[in-house]
Design a protein around this motif. Sequence first.
Motif: not given
Length: 358
Positions: A85-87, A138-160
Motif C-alpha cells: 500500500h505504501l509503495g 528508505i532513501r535507497r528504496q526511493v532511489e530504487h523506485i524513482f531513480g538515483s540520478d535525482h533529476g525528478t525525485v530527490y530523497p533528502l535525509v533530514c534530522g529534526f
Amino acid sequence: MDIHAKPIGERIDWLFGLADRHAAIFRSPEAWLTRERYLAAHPTAIAVLKCMDGRINIPVATNTPVGLLMPFRNLGGIFDLGWPHLGEVLAHHVQRVVSAGRHVVFLVTYHYSKGDPRRGCAGFAYDTAAAIAHTYEIRRQVEHIFGSDHGTVYPLVCGFETDEDALVVHGTGGDKLHLATLTAADRPTLPLRLAALLPDMPERMRDDLLPLLYGNLEHIEGVRAQIRAGERLLDIEHREWMICLGRGFDFLHTPNVALIIGPYSPNLDVPIRKAAAIIEANMERGRIPDDGFLLLASVPYDEIGVDRARAELKSRFLSTFAADVIRAEFPRLGEQMSIRTAVLDWRSRTLEAIAEKE
C-alpha cells in the motif's frame, strides 16, 4: 486547558472541534490564495516521511503555509517502500505531481533531543544512530523506485531536533547542515551552503527548499525566546489518550495526545498492539483518566461518489480491525474504548464522521 484530564466525552468533542477549526482555516480564501501564490513561486512538491510524534510539525517549524507539505506519518517513523500500500500511495503521489511538470523532494526524517536522549524517538528505543540508519535505507528504496540520478525525485535525509525544532540537513558526501548553529545573519549564505551540501540536487529543487530553511531559522529564534521566557516545556511525559489509524490527521500536531499509525504495514496488528500498550500504561500510571480512550480511523478521498464510498469501507475496516486486535490482546482496555470512524475530504481537509452500521 489541560485536555488530558477531561472526561473522555469532552476530549472527543475537543478533538472534532480542533479538526473543524483546522479545516475552516485551510479552506479560507486567504489560505487558498497563500498556497497558490507559494506554489507559483516554488513549484517543487515536498513530501515528508515522519514519526507520529506530535512534536514533529514540519510546516510550523519551517513557517510553510498549511497544506503544502504532503505528510506520511507512522508510529516510530518506520516505513518500508516494499509494503504494497505504501509503495502504491507514494508512486501515485509522484506520478500526479510529475504529470504537472513538477519535481518532488522527499524529506526522510528522524528526530532526537539534544537535551535528553529519552526525549528522542521511542520507536527506535531512543537510538538515534538506528533511526538515521533507517532513514538511509528508505532513501535507497526511493532511489530504487524513482531513480538515483535525482533529476525528478530527490530523497533528502533530514534530522529534526525537538528541543529547538531545528532541522539537520544531511549532505551527499556525509556532511550535515545544522540550522541550530546558524542565525538570521547567516541567511544570505544558505544558497551557497546548500549547493555545496547537495551538488546532485537540481537547482530548481534547491531554490524551492531554501524557503523551508529560511523559515526554520526564524522559527528557531522564536523557540529560543520561548525557552528563555520559560514558556516551552521540554520534558513532557507520555500522556496519549487516542489511537489514530489511517491518514488525514494533519490537524493533530499537539504533543502527547495521539499515537498515529499509518495504514501502510501489512502487519498492522504490530503497531496497534504497541500503541494499545502505551495507552494502557498511561492509564495505569495515572497519566490520563481511566474512563476511556479513543480509537479514530480516517481515510481521505478526492472525489465524491465511488472514491468517497471506497474511503468509507476502508475506514470501517480499519476501525473494526484495530478494535478486534485491542479487544483480543487488551480485554480491559477494550471495554474502555470509544470508536469513531471518519473520512476526510482532501480538497477541504474536512473530517466527516460516518455513522456506524446498525
